[in-house]
Structure formats: C-alpha cells, structure tokens
Write a protein that holds these residues in place. Sequence first.
Motif, PDB file in Angstrom:
ATOM      1  N   ILE A  20       0.807  -1.218   0.000  1.00 19.55           N
ATOM      2  CA  ILE A  20       0.000   0.000   0.000  1.00 19.55           C
ATOM      3  C   ILE A  20       0.844   1.273   0.000  1.00 19.55           C
ATOM      4  O   ILE A  20       0.299   2.382  -0.027  1.00 19.55           O
ATOM      5  CB  ILE A  20      -0.957   0.030   1.209  1.00 19.55           C
ATOM      6  N   GLY A  21       2.169   1.125   0.033  1.00 19.31           N
ATOM      7  CA  GLY A  21       3.048   2.289   0.103  1.00 19.31           C
ATOM      8  C   GLY A  21       2.789   3.369  -0.935  1.00 19.31           C
ATOM      9  O   GLY A  21       2.630   4.549  -0.590  1.00 19.31           O
ATOM     10  N   PRO A  22       2.744   3.018  -2.223  1.00 24.29           N
ATOM     11  CA  PRO A  22       2.520   4.055  -3.230  1.00 24.29           C
ATOM     12  C   PRO A  22       1.214   4.824  -3.039  1.00 24.29           C
ATOM     13  O   PRO A  22       1.186   6.059  -3.131  1.00 24.29           O
ATOM     14  CB  PRO A  22       2.523   3.264  -4.545  1.00 24.29           C
ATOM     15  N   GLU A  23       0.123   4.114  -2.731  1.00 25.00           N
ATOM     16  CA  GLU A  23      -1.168   4.804  -2.618  1.00 25.00           C
ATOM     17  C   GLU A  23      -1.259   5.672  -1.372  1.00 25.00           C
ATOM     18  O   GLU A  23      -1.811   6.784  -1.421  1.00 25.00           O
ATOM     19  CB  GLU A  23      -2.332   3.810  -2.680  1.00 25.00           C
ATOM     20  N   ILE A  24      -0.697   5.208  -0.227  1.00 26.59           N
ATOM     21  CA  ILE A  24      -0.755   6.059   0.964  1.00 26.59           C
ATOM     22  C   ILE A  24       0.229   7.218   0.852  1.00 26.59           C
ATOM     23  O   ILE A  24       0.017   8.269   1.469  1.00 26.59           O
ATOM     24  CB  ILE A  24      -0.503   5.264   2.262  1.00 26.59           C
ATOM     25  N   SER A  25       1.283   7.043   0.059  1.00 29.67           N
ATOM     26  CA  SER A  25       2.242   8.134  -0.140  1.00 29.67           C
ATOM     27  C   SER A  25       1.586   9.289  -0.888  1.00 29.67           C
ATOM     28  O   SER A  25       1.730  10.459  -0.510  1.00 29.67           O
ATOM     29  CB  SER A  25       3.472   7.634  -0.905  1.00 29.67           C
ATOM     30  N   SER A  76       2.432  -6.015  -9.462  1.00 32.76           N
ATOM     31  CA  SER A  76       0.988  -6.049  -9.317  1.00 32.76           C
ATOM     32  C   SER A  76       0.657  -6.013  -7.834  1.00 32.76           C
ATOM     33  O   SER A  76       1.397  -6.570  -7.011  1.00 32.76           O
ATOM     34  CB  SER A  76       0.404  -7.330  -9.930  1.00 32.76           C
ATOM     35  N   PRO A  77      -0.432  -5.359  -7.432  1.00 31.75           N
ATOM     36  CA  PRO A  77      -0.793  -5.279  -6.020  1.00 31.75           C
ATOM     37  C   PRO A  77      -0.876  -6.660  -5.364  1.00 31.75           C
ATOM     38  O   PRO A  77      -1.510  -7.573  -5.892  1.00 31.75           O
ATOM     39  CB  PRO A  77      -2.166  -4.598  -6.046  1.00 31.75           C
ATOM     40  N   GLY A  78      -0.185  -6.795  -4.248  1.00 29.24           N
ATOM     41  CA  GLY A  78      -0.255  -8.019  -3.464  1.00 29.24           C
ATOM     42  C   GLY A  78       0.676  -9.132  -3.900  1.00 29.24           C
ATOM     43  O   GLY A  78       0.753 -10.164  -3.233  1.00 29.24           O
ATOM     44  N   ILE A  79       1.390  -8.942  -5.006  1.00 24.65           N
ATOM     45  CA  ILE A  79       2.273 -10.005  -5.527  1.00 24.65           C
ATOM     46  C   ILE A  79       3.724  -9.540  -5.421  1.00 24.65           C
ATOM     47  O   ILE A  79       4.134  -8.592  -6.099  1.00 24.65           O
ATOM     48  CB  ILE A  79       1.931 -10.352  -6.982  1.00 24.65           C
ATOM     49  N   LEU A  80       4.492 -10.217  -4.588  1.00 24.59           N
ATOM     50  CA  LEU A  80       5.871  -9.809  -4.333  1.00 24.59           C
ATOM     51  C   LEU A  80       6.821 -10.353  -5.393  1.00 24.59           C
ATOM     52  O   LEU A  80       6.645 -11.466  -5.888  1.00 24.59           O
ATOM     53  CB  LEU A  80       6.313 -10.312  -2.955  1.00 24.59           C
ATOM     54  N   HIS A  81       7.841  -9.553  -5.720  1.00 24.55           N
ATOM     55  CA  HIS A  81       8.890  -9.967  -6.646  1.00 24.55           C
ATOM     56  C   HIS A  81      10.236  -9.564  -6.050  1.00 24.55           C
ATOM     57  O   HIS A  81      10.488  -8.371  -5.854  1.00 24.55           O
ATOM     58  CB  HIS A  81       8.720  -9.296  -8.014  1.00 24.55           C
ATOM     59  N   ALA A 307      -3.805  -4.051  -0.827  1.00 25.29           N
ATOM     60  CA  ALA A 307      -3.105  -3.176  -1.776  1.00 25.29           C
ATOM     61  C   ALA A 307      -3.881  -3.059  -3.087  1.00 25.29           C
ATOM     62  O   ALA A 307      -4.393  -4.047  -3.612  1.00 25.29           O
ATOM     63  CB  ALA A 307      -1.704  -3.714  -2.053  1.00 25.29           C
ATOM     64  N   GLY A 308      -3.987  -1.854  -3.589  1.00 21.27           N
ATOM     65  CA  GLY A 308      -4.642  -1.614  -4.867  1.00 21.27           C
ATOM     66  C   GLY A 308      -6.153  -1.664  -4.839  1.00 21.27           C
ATOM     67  O   GLY A 308      -6.800  -1.538  -5.878  1.00 21.27           O
ATOM     68  N   LYS A 309      -6.753  -1.820  -3.654  1.00 20.43           N
ATOM     69  CA  LYS A 309      -8.213  -1.943  -3.563  1.00 20.43           C
ATOM     70  C   LYS A 309      -8.892  -0.666  -3.073  1.00 20.43           C
ATOM     71  O   LYS A 309     -10.098  -0.636  -2.871  1.00 20.43           O
ATOM     72  CB  LYS A 309      -8.572  -3.101  -2.631  1.00 20.43           C
ATOM     73  N   GLY A 310      -8.103   0.376  -2.845  1.00 24.10           N
ATOM     74  CA  GLY A 310      -8.679   1.626  -2.378  1.00 24.10           C
ATOM     75  C   GLY A 310      -9.111   1.594  -0.934  1.00 24.10           C
ATOM     76  O   GLY A 310      -9.920   2.419  -0.506  1.00 24.10           O
ATOM     77  N   LEU A 311      -8.582   0.653  -0.149  1.00 22.47           N
ATOM     78  CA  LEU A 311      -8.990   0.500   1.243  1.00 22.47           C
ATOM     79  C   LEU A 311      -7.943   1.012   2.232  1.00 22.47           C
ATOM     80  O   LEU A 311      -8.225   1.108   3.432  1.00 22.47           O
ATOM     81  CB  LEU A 311      -9.265  -0.982   1.553  1.00 22.47           C
ATOM     82  N   ALA A 312      -6.768   1.337   1.749  1.00 27.90           N
ATOM     83  CA  ALA A 312      -5.667   1.713   2.633  1.00 27.90           C
ATOM     84  C   ALA A 312      -5.930   3.055   3.306  1.00 27.90           C
ATOM     85  O   ALA A 312      -6.406   4.002   2.684  1.00 27.90           O
ATOM     86  CB  ALA A 312      -4.358   1.760   1.856  1.00 27.90           C
ATOM     87  N   ASP A 313      -5.607   3.124   4.588  1.00 28.99           N
ATOM     88  CA  ASP A 313      -5.754   4.352   5.378  1.00 28.99           C
ATOM     89  C   ASP A 313      -4.416   5.085   5.392  1.00 28.99           C
ATOM     90  O   ASP A 313      -3.406   4.532   5.826  1.00 28.99           O
ATOM     91  CB  ASP A 313      -6.180   3.992   6.802  1.00 28.99           C
ATOM     92  N   SER A 314      -4.396   6.317   4.923  1.00 30.07           N
ATOM     93  CA  SER A 314      -3.159   7.088   4.856  1.00 30.07           C
ATOM     94  C   SER A 314      -2.927   7.928   6.105  1.00 30.07           C
ATOM     95  O   SER A 314      -2.045   8.794   6.117  1.00 30.07           O
ATOM     96  CB  SER A 314      -3.172   7.997   3.621  1.00 30.07           C
ATOM     97  N   GLY A 315      -3.691   7.683   7.165  1.00 29.96           N
ATOM     98  CA  GLY A 315      -3.584   8.500   8.369  1.00 29.96           C
ATOM     99  C   GLY A 315      -2.203   8.483   8.998  1.00 29.96           C
ATOM    100  O   GLY A 315      -1.693   9.525   9.429  1.00 29.96           O
ATOM    101  N   SER A 316      -1.565   7.307   9.074  1.00 28.96           N
ATOM    102  CA  SER A 316      -0.236   7.224   9.669  1.00 28.96           C
ATOM    103  C   SER A 316       0.795   7.954   8.812  1.00 28.96           C
ATOM    104  O   SER A 316       1.710   8.596   9.339  1.00 28.96           O
ATOM    105  CB  SER A 316       0.176   5.760   9.870  1.00 28.96           C
TER     106      SER A 316
END
Length: 335
Positions: A20-25, A76-81, A307-316
């Motif tokens: 979720i890093g990119p979206e909360i950033s 891709s969201p949720g898939i680690l490389h 990640a990528g679902k629009g659910l991440a909270d950017s408050g922190s």
Amino acid sequence: MQQPVTHVNLVITTGEPAGIGPEISIAGAQAFLAEQPDARITLLGDDNLLPLSSQEKLTFADRLQVQNISLSSLSSPGILHSQNANYVLKTLDLAVDGCLQGQFDAMVTAPIQKSVINEAGIPFTGHTEYLAARCHAKREVMMLCATLPSGFLGLKSAKDLRVALATTHLPLQQVSAALSYEVVLETIRVVDHDLRTKFGISKPLIRVAGLNPHAGESGYLGREEIDFIAPAIDACRNLGIDVHGPFPGDTMFDPKSLPNVDAYIAMYHDQGLAPFKFVTFGSGINVTLGLPIIRTSVDHGTALDIAGKGLADSGSMLEALRLAYQLALNQRKKL
C-alpha cells in the motif's frame, strides 16, 4: 518588504511496490500539502505506481513531484517480486543522500517487505539498521510516537507517548546477549539528546524498563538489571539526564506516569511496541534517533491483502509527514 517563503522540503520513499506504500504516499502527501503551503514533497518511485492527475498537478504545481525510479520487474498489487529489492533500496539511498546533501530537510518512509530484500540475497533487518549504516551512525535508536487524546486513560490534556527501544529486530533468545552497559547508556544518551535537539524538549524525563520479570527480583529472576541496566541509568543521571528505572516491564507504562514522562525506553521490541500499539490504534509514527538526518515513518506494514483496492488508510503517513515537518522546523531554529 515581505520575505520569500522558504519551503520545507520533504521526501517520501514509497516502499514495497506491491503493497500500500505508493497509494498512501500520494494520499498522505496531498492531504499534508493542503495543510502546509510552505512545504514541498518529492515522491521517490516508479511513475506508473504514482500517477498524478492533471488536476493534482495543477493544484500543487511544483510542491508535489515524482522522481521516477524504474521498477526492475513489473509489479501487481499483493504479488511480491524479489527482483524489485534493489528498486526499494535505491529509493532509500537517494533519500538519504538528498538529506545528507541538504536537498531535503527530512525523509519519510512507506512500509517495505523485508522478506523480498532477503530473498534477493541482500542481508536486511529493517529500515532503522539500514539507514544507520548508510549514515555511519554510531548508535541508532528506534522510537515510536503517537498523541494520546485528552480523557484517554484519565489524561487531563493530550499527551505525546514516545517509546524507544534498546534493541530492535532480534529473536527474543538473542536479546540478553545484545544488551550491555554501553548499549543501555548510549540508548539513553541518544534519546535524551534528540528529544532536546530535534523535539525541542529542554529537560526530558525518561523511564527505562528492566529486562526480566519484576526487573529481576533483586537478582532472583536474572542479573541484567544489577549488572548493567541500573549502572547505566546511574551513569546517565550523573551526566545530568533525568532518567529513572529500571522498572518492571509490566508496570513501567503506569497511566499515572503519562503526563510527566517524555519517553519510555524498553529493552526489546515487543516489550515496548505491544503496549504502544495497543493504546495508539495504528496512529503511531516511527522515528529513527541518532542519525544526522530526520527520518519518520508509518508504523504499519505493507498490507498486501488490501493493496490496490482503495482500502488503505493514509492516516499514519499524514502523521509521519506532520512530525517530519515539525522536526525540520525545530532543526532550522537550531541553525
């Protein structure tokens, strides 16, 4: 004649690309810039992960920019490389170098996935240790911060809770061997120094935990308190530091102490962070003390499942930016 605005320049490392890093950033940066017209933020990461709309570019103009760093592998969201390990580390290196060279006043880090970096064959225990090595810091200290609201646990007014750690990301069985008189003493000194110089607290009051149950029970449950924790505390008191302990871990965080204590020091990760996270409900901020630069961070992980679902909270992330900004202002006052 009106003086020109001198912007506070912050940089965000946008973290694990699959998390979720990119979206909360992006969300945190936009919310913060709406609050602070004298701030400027640079996002470090791949352009494709950090899209800015035409309206966003128009609204923030040059105060919100993306410095493109290309991914090593499509993400891709949720898939680690593990191929993207060097990408993640490059964002950290560029942020550190920019802070050391004066390009940025402070850096804020989004969450990373330690396993990805280790799977790529690069030994990595965490942000704190990596940044300390890059900055050639003698002693780094991980500290979590959050503001407890008025009325919580009987507080008459809002109060900042700060919990620092003498050791960080270690298996529990290695903690005792990693502790020593020098480690405890230097941890206390770093916390006291940075509370004074970065947080602007003129006379910090610090509480220190013991390692063993009941702080060793006079040696019956362990001698670490007798052999080096208490002597290190006494030495720091002789240096003029207002520090107390060692307290049993289960009573150190006495709610009655909250109004007066500026920082608590725990001996190991979960001793400090379990009570901290229980009362802060995910609103905490991670600060690395002992560095020649300012670094704050969110206190949560990559949250791959959302990640990528629009659910991440950017408050922190927003809180981490607010603290980085305030610490940068405090630093400027010292110059």
